[in-house]
Design an enzyme around this catalytic site. Structure first.
Site, PDB file in Angstrom:
ATOM      1  N   GLU A  86      42.212 -36.201  28.854  1.00 19.45           N
ATOM      2  CA  GLU A  86      41.144 -37.198  28.904  1.00 19.45           C
ATOM      3  C   GLU A  86      40.257 -36.796  30.087  1.00 19.45           C
ATOM      4  OE1 GLU A  86      42.123 -41.223  28.463  1.00 19.45           O
ATOM      5  OE2 GLU A  86      43.201 -40.997  26.492  1.00 19.45           O
ATOM      6  N   HIS A 141      38.971 -44.349  24.603  1.00 25.35           N
ATOM      7  CA  HIS A 141      40.022 -45.013  25.364  1.00 25.35           C
ATOM      8  C   HIS A 141      39.595 -46.606  25.666  1.00 25.35           C
ATOM      9  CE1 HIS A 141      43.752 -44.470  28.240  1.00 25.35           C
ATOM     10  NE2 HIS A 141      43.459 -45.881  27.923  1.00 25.35           N
TER      11      HIS A 141
END
Length: 530
Positions: free
Chosen positions: A262, A280
């Site tokens: 990420e 997220h």
């Protein structure tokens, strides 16, 4: 005044809390993205408050000369090098309960979206299409929901699943049968969950044991048409294997809020019409962000000002209420460990710590950590309450804790017993009403001695003339005796002496003491009493 750096975008109310508690705070919400700048300034601070953007690497920790606590506003601490922080004695805290409901609700939303293809249908309708027959979904009622990890968040998802009239099964090694019954779920092993679940949702931290828990082999064990939700941590699923399983039609679809890397700007699952992705967002609600920011500010302030430890991932918790009462007992435990460590030369195999009376009613984990730190410091040097339990375990030391009600004359005391390759040794102490620690027993022999900066410990045969000879030897060497504690097990048996002296006993003087008749052992013992 303690000084805290806020290097991520926390709520301004959290900054206000620090200031209201009398803590100097620097609010630099973009600093965490600049690793070099952060390393340059981190040495100025006692505390560091972060979210996920700041990466507290070994480089940052090495530069953090004064850092005492790292506070993570949120549950995940994989952006902190915990072993390095632990080794430096830095307490790492998180806020595991602040976003539990929010993350659980997001998982339920993802599950519903996956079951009814809501994002795909939304995009189609916005495009001016009316593809009613294309988006055929499934009902959740009566389906089997498999929950992997039934902790704070997983248990909330499980109860929501029960509320949706789903059959809920859970895999979690730490889930007790009583807790499973309370939640209304069936506890099963992983293979059973994989074989039975219509929908699998993951709610476990990322560890060596859980990494790729949904591996290629595990996905092959799932039932055809299974749907998978991951709002926990990237890395729990083998993403390439998941893509292959979806392409093959074995997995009907997946809803992912987290990814192995990420931010995920490119991904093999992007563009797949059977996959729903969000960036997220599990904790991204106004309520959750405010809650975790306020919690981390309160926790860090409590620790810096009172020594209270809440939600630490590398140290036992100590409440603000118990911290003042516990502090002298923690100090005693550390001194008992330090004494044992300084007079012991062979390798330590076992440690037993007995807590009696009022000591047994307090936070024994904190006292144990302190005792281990004192015990190991003479051997390994750089050790503290945070790192000591781990270092003891790494060295294969077997630890046992015993608690019992008051049996003797003291309201409470601690006895530390160590087993080495050659002998068994014990030392006990208590805290008097003045808050000062006292040694009350060594090797099973009673005495009364207050730990001091410079001390001399001897064991000897109980023979006339020894005390005079010892005093003469020290006097001739210019060593002034401030206090003299004596004890023996029986007349003519084994005796001990613990002397407080004004200065460090030199090696030369120590050798003269060892040469005295009847001396079995003589050790220089020092304590940090400031």
């Amino acid at each position: 005044m303690p000084k805290v750096l806020v290097s991520d975008a926390l709520s301004e109310r959290a900054v206000e809390i620090f200031r209201e508690r009398g803590i100097d705070v620097d609010f630099q919400p973009d600093l965490g993205k600049d690793k070099d700048k952060l390393a340059e300034v981190i040495g100025q601070y006692d505390g560091l408050a972060i979210r996920s953007a700041t990466k507290v690497t070994d480089k940052i920790i090495a530069a953090a000369a004064n850092l005492r606590v790292i506070g993570r506003a949120g549950i995940g601490v994989d952006n902190v090098d915990i072993p390095k922080a632990t080794a430096r004695g830095i307490v790492v805290m998180n806020t595991p309960f602040g976003n539990s409901t929010t993350t659980a609700e997001h998982a339920i939303a993802m599950m519903l979206s996956l079951a009814r293809q809501i994002p795909q249908a939304n995009a189609s309708t916005h495009a001016g299409k009316w593809e009613k027959s294309r988006f055929m979904g499934i009902e959740l009622t009566g389906k089997t929901l498999g929950v992997i990890g039934c902790g704070n968040i997983g248990s909330i998802v499980a109860t929501r699943g029960v509320g949706l009239k789903m059959r809920v099964i859970a895999f979690d090694p730490y889930l007790s049968p009583e807790r499973a019954q309370q939640l209304g779920v069936e506890k099963v092993d992983l293979d059973t969950l994989l074989a039975r679940a219509d929908i699998i949702t993951l709610h476990t931290p990322l560890t060596d044991k859980t990494r790729n828990i949904l591996s290629r082999e595990a996905l092959a064990k799932t039932r055809k048409g299974v749907r998978i939700v991951n709002c926990a941590r990237g890395g729990l699923i083998d993403e390439e294997a998941l893509k292959d399983a979806i392409d093959a039609g074995h997995v009907a679809g997946a809803a992912l809020d987290v990814f192995a890397v990420e931010p995920a700007k490119e991904h093999p699952l992007f563009g797949n019409e059977n996959v729903i992705c969000t960036p997220h967002l599990g904790a991204s609600t106004e309520e959750a962000q405010e809650t975790v920011a306020l919690q981390v500010a309160e926790q860090m302030a409590d620790y810096l000002l009172t020594g209270a430890v809440t939600n630490a991932v590398n140290m036992p918790s100590i409440s603000a209420e118990e911290a003042p009462r516990l502090k002298p007992w923690v100090r005693l435990a550390e001194m008992l460990g330090s004494f044992a460590g300084q007079v012991t030369e062979s390798a330590i195999k076992e440690v037993e710590i007995l807590f009696e009376g009022v000591a047994s009613e307090m936070n024994v984990k904190a006292m144990t950590s302190a005792a281990l730190a004192g015990l190991l410091r003479p051997q390994v040097g750089d050790v503290n309450m945070v790192s000591a339990p781990i270092m003891a375990k790494e060295r294969g030391i077997v630890l046992s804790e015993v608690k019992r009600d008051k049996m003797g004359v003291f309201d409470g005391y601690i006895r530390l017993t160590i087993q080495t390759e050659k002998q068994r040794r014990s030392v006990a102490g208590t805290v008097f009403s003045d808050g000062k620690p006292r040694f009350i027993q060594i090797k099973g022999i009673n005495l009364d001695a207050e730990p001091a900066a410079h001390m001399l410990y001897t064991t000897n045969a109980d023979k006339p003339g020894y005390i005079g000879a010892l005093g003469t030897t020290l006097g001739e060497a210019g060593v002034n005796i401030a206090a003299f504690a004596l004890g023996r097990d029986k007349e003519g048996g084994d005796a001990i002496a613990l002397l407080t002296v004004d200065d460090v006993v030199s090696d030369a003087v120590l050798e003269k003491v060892r040469d005295l008749p009847h001396v079995l052992q003589a050790k220089r013992v020092e304590f940090d009493v400031e």
